[in-house]
Design a protein around this motif. Structure first.
Motif, PDB file in Angstrom:
ATOM      1  N   ALA A 200       0.840  -1.202   0.000  1.00 60.74           N
ATOM      2  CA  ALA A 200       0.000   0.000   0.000  1.00 60.74           C
ATOM      3  C   ALA A 200       0.886   1.267   0.000  1.00 60.74           C
ATOM      4  O   ALA A 200       0.609   2.222  -0.729  1.00 60.74           O
ATOM      5  CB  ALA A 200      -0.917   0.003   1.227  1.00 60.74           C
ATOM      6  N   ARG A 201       1.983   1.231   0.792  1.00 60.58           N
ATOM      7  CA  ARG A 201       2.899   2.379   0.831  1.00 60.58           C
ATOM      8  C   ARG A 201       3.556   2.580  -0.528  1.00 60.58           C
ATOM      9  O   ARG A 201       3.711   3.707  -0.990  1.00 60.58           O
ATOM     10  CB  ARG A 201       4.003   2.166   1.882  1.00 60.58           C
ATOM     11  CG  ARG A 201       3.560   2.400   3.303  1.00 60.58           C
ATOM     12  CD  ARG A 201       4.755   2.593   4.240  1.00 60.58           C
ATOM     13  NE  ARG A 201       5.719   1.517   4.212  1.00 60.58           N
ATOM     14  CZ  ARG A 201       5.625   0.378   4.921  1.00 60.58           C
ATOM     15  NH1 ARG A 201       4.559   0.189   5.697  1.00 60.58           N
ATOM     16  NH2 ARG A 201       6.548  -0.549   4.849  1.00 60.58           N
ATOM     17  N   ARG A 202       3.933   1.466  -1.153  1.00 63.36           N
ATOM     18  CA  ARG A 202       4.597   1.563  -2.462  1.00 63.36           C
ATOM     19  C   ARG A 202       3.663   2.136  -3.515  1.00 63.36           C
ATOM     20  O   ARG A 202       4.064   2.958  -4.336  1.00 63.36           O
ATOM     21  CB  ARG A 202       5.074   0.182  -2.913  1.00 63.36           C
ATOM     22  CG  ARG A 202       6.381  -0.209  -2.250  1.00 63.36           C
ATOM     23  CD  ARG A 202       6.892  -1.521  -2.791  1.00 63.36           C
ATOM     24  NE  ARG A 202       8.028  -1.998  -2.036  1.00 63.36           N
ATOM     25  CZ  ARG A 202       8.489  -3.233  -2.101  1.00 63.36           C
ATOM     26  NH1 ARG A 202       7.911  -4.113  -2.886  1.00 63.36           N
ATOM     27  NH2 ARG A 202       9.542  -3.600  -1.391  1.00 63.36           N
ATOM     28  N   SER A 203       2.389   1.696  -3.505  1.00 59.27           N
ATOM     29  CA  SER A 203       1.474   2.188  -4.541  1.00 59.27           C
ATOM     30  C   SER A 203       1.150   3.662  -4.312  1.00 59.27           C
ATOM     31  O   SER A 203       0.963   4.425  -5.253  1.00 59.27           O
ATOM     32  CB  SER A 203       0.202   1.341  -4.612  1.00 59.27           C
ATOM     33  OG  SER A 203      -0.472   1.387  -3.389  1.00 59.27           O
ATOM     34  N   LYS A 204       1.133   4.106  -3.053  1.00 57.74           N
ATOM     35  CA  LYS A 204       0.928   5.535  -2.757  1.00 57.74           C
ATOM     36  C   LYS A 204       2.109   6.363  -3.248  1.00 57.74           C
ATOM     37  O   LYS A 204       1.954   7.485  -3.716  1.00 57.74           O
ATOM     38  CB  LYS A 204       0.803   5.735  -1.237  1.00 57.74           C
ATOM     39  CG  LYS A 204      -0.632   5.821  -0.763  1.00 57.74           C
ATOM     40  CD  LYS A 204      -0.642   6.214   0.705  1.00 57.74           C
ATOM     41  CE  LYS A 204      -1.975   5.787   1.337  1.00 57.74           C
ATOM     42  NZ  LYS A 204      -1.878   5.759   2.815  1.00 57.74           N
ATOM     43  N   GLY A 205       3.309   5.793  -3.125  1.00 59.60           N
ATOM     44  CA  GLY A 205       4.534   6.514  -3.499  1.00 59.60           C
ATOM     45  C   GLY A 205       4.704   6.668  -4.998  1.00 59.60           C
ATOM     46  O   GLY A 205       5.524   7.438  -5.462  1.00 59.60           O
ATOM     47  N   ARG A 206       3.957   5.863  -5.772  1.00 53.42           N
ATOM     48  CA  ARG A 206       4.129   5.924  -7.235  1.00 53.42           C
ATOM     49  C   ARG A 206       3.589   7.220  -7.811  1.00 53.42           C
ATOM     50  O   ARG A 206       2.591   7.719  -7.379  1.00 53.42           O
ATOM     51  CB  ARG A 206       3.408   4.730  -7.873  1.00 53.42           C
ATOM     52  CG  ARG A 206       4.209   3.460  -7.708  1.00 53.42           C
ATOM     53  CD  ARG A 206       3.722   2.374  -8.649  1.00 53.42           C
ATOM     54  NE  ARG A 206       4.496   1.166  -8.385  1.00 53.42           N
ATOM     55  CZ  ARG A 206       3.966   0.041  -7.867  1.00 53.42           C
ATOM     56  NH1 ARG A 206       2.692  -0.008  -7.601  1.00 53.42           N
ATOM     57  NH2 ARG A 206       4.724  -0.995  -7.655  1.00 53.42           N
TER      58      ARG A 206
END
Length: 338
Positions: free
Chosen positions: A332-338
């Motif tokens: 979830a953190r990675r997809s927000k960071g994209r």
């Protein structure tokens, strides 16, 4: 940019220390891998190891894909010169090195010390946040040695003072080292209070014939006399075989899962507790960058189901409950960071 940020805001970096001797290289590396997988803030590893292990640590750690998130420093094993031989042979080789970390790492404000047989199943950030929960007198945090006094070691066998009802386990120890260095400790050797560097040797001299678990016993004695200085965190932050081999007795882990797994008694390397070994092997064999669900979680769940003939295997879901959440949160953190 991130590197400059961590340089100018040292409080944003989490400091993790470990002491590795003998055959503990692979175990230590597996622990460090588990810390890297889920953690959010940058990590600084302080690795105290025998000289012959330094080259191997360097070779392995320099190959880790850190993404600028991790730095490490290697240190030799050192004890105070006048009593080095005595400290070396206390309990296991090198184990008592951890007692001297506040005196060696003089510029480190706070530190999480862990044994080599620790595995993080959620971000280091979450245990690090306990530092902010300390009241004005607390200098360190540890978990109880046992939840169930009927199987407790200290309350049944100890020949020295110990903290609380069942003692404390020092395999996961969070320290505000600035406070430790400043504190004057009450003790049973002199009416005068002593600082950390002054109290260790007299304690060892007084109790060395009565202690079984080395430096952990010395910490128990210290916090027995200074109970206001300890913050106690729940058992799922230091979950050991004793929490399930006689039946499940860590309620917090049953509810929320295991946060930090502690495979003491060598259970990662024999067949006595296959549930613990399965988690260790899964993290050891995981390749950074691979999909965590398909490469770590699913194969682990298959292995854990094979352990249901053991007491720990019967509650195998506590071993994956938090791990599943940590993986979900990471993606979830990675997809927000994209």
């Amino acid at each position: 940019i991130r590197y400059d940020y961590t340089k100018t805001h040292p409080s944003e970096k989490m400091h993790l220390a470990v002491v590795a001797c003998g055959e503990r290289l692979e175990e230590t590396v597996t622990m460090l891998r588990s810390a890297i997988i889920f953690s959010i803030k940058p990590l600084q590893f302080h690795i105290f190891a025998e000289d012959q292990l330094h080259e191997s640590f360097k070779d392995i750690l320099d190959d880790f894909p850190y993404e600028g998130k991790v730095n490490y420093t290697l240190y030799p094993i050192t004890f105070p010169t006048e009593s080095a031989a005595e400290w070396k042979k206390l309990f296991k080789p090198c184990a008592s090195q951890r007692l001297f970390l506040p005196l060696i790492l003089k510029n480190v404000d706070s530190l999480l010390y862990v044994d080599t047989d620790i595995l993080f199943l959620r971000p280091v950030d979450d245990i690090w946040s306990f530092l902010g929960k300390f009241n004005s007198t607390q200098i360190a945090a540890m978990a109880p040695e046992h939840e169930e006094p009927r199987i407790g070691w200290y309350n049944r066998f100890a020949r020295h003072p110990y903290y609380g009802v069942t003692g404390i386990n020092s395999g996961v120890m969070l320290m505000n080292m600035t406070r430790i260095r400043r504190k004057y400790f009450k003790n049973d050797m002199t009416p005068a209070r002593l600082q950390w560097g002054e109290i260790l040797m007299p304690l060892l001299k007084k109790y060395k014939l009565n202690i079984t678990w080395g430096d952990q016993d010395l910490l128990n004695i210290m916090f027995f006399h200074n109970p206001e200085s300890l913050y106690v965190f729940p058992c799922q932050w230091n979950y050991r075989p004793d929490h399930c081999i006689y039946g499940s007795n860590c309620k917090e882990a049953e509810e929320e899962g295991i946060f930090i797994l502690h495979g003491n008694r060598g259970v990662y390397h024999d067949d006595k507790q296959p549930t613990f070994r399965a988690v260790y092997e899964a993290i050891k064999n995981y390749s950074f960058g691979d999909d965590l669900v398909h490469s770590l979680l699913q194969p682990l769940e298959l292995e854990l189901r094979k352990t249901m003939h053991t007491y720990c295997g019967r509650v195998y879901k506590v071993f994956t409950k938090q791990l599943t959440k940590s993986i979900r949160d990471l993606y979830a953190r990675r997809s927000k960071g994209r």
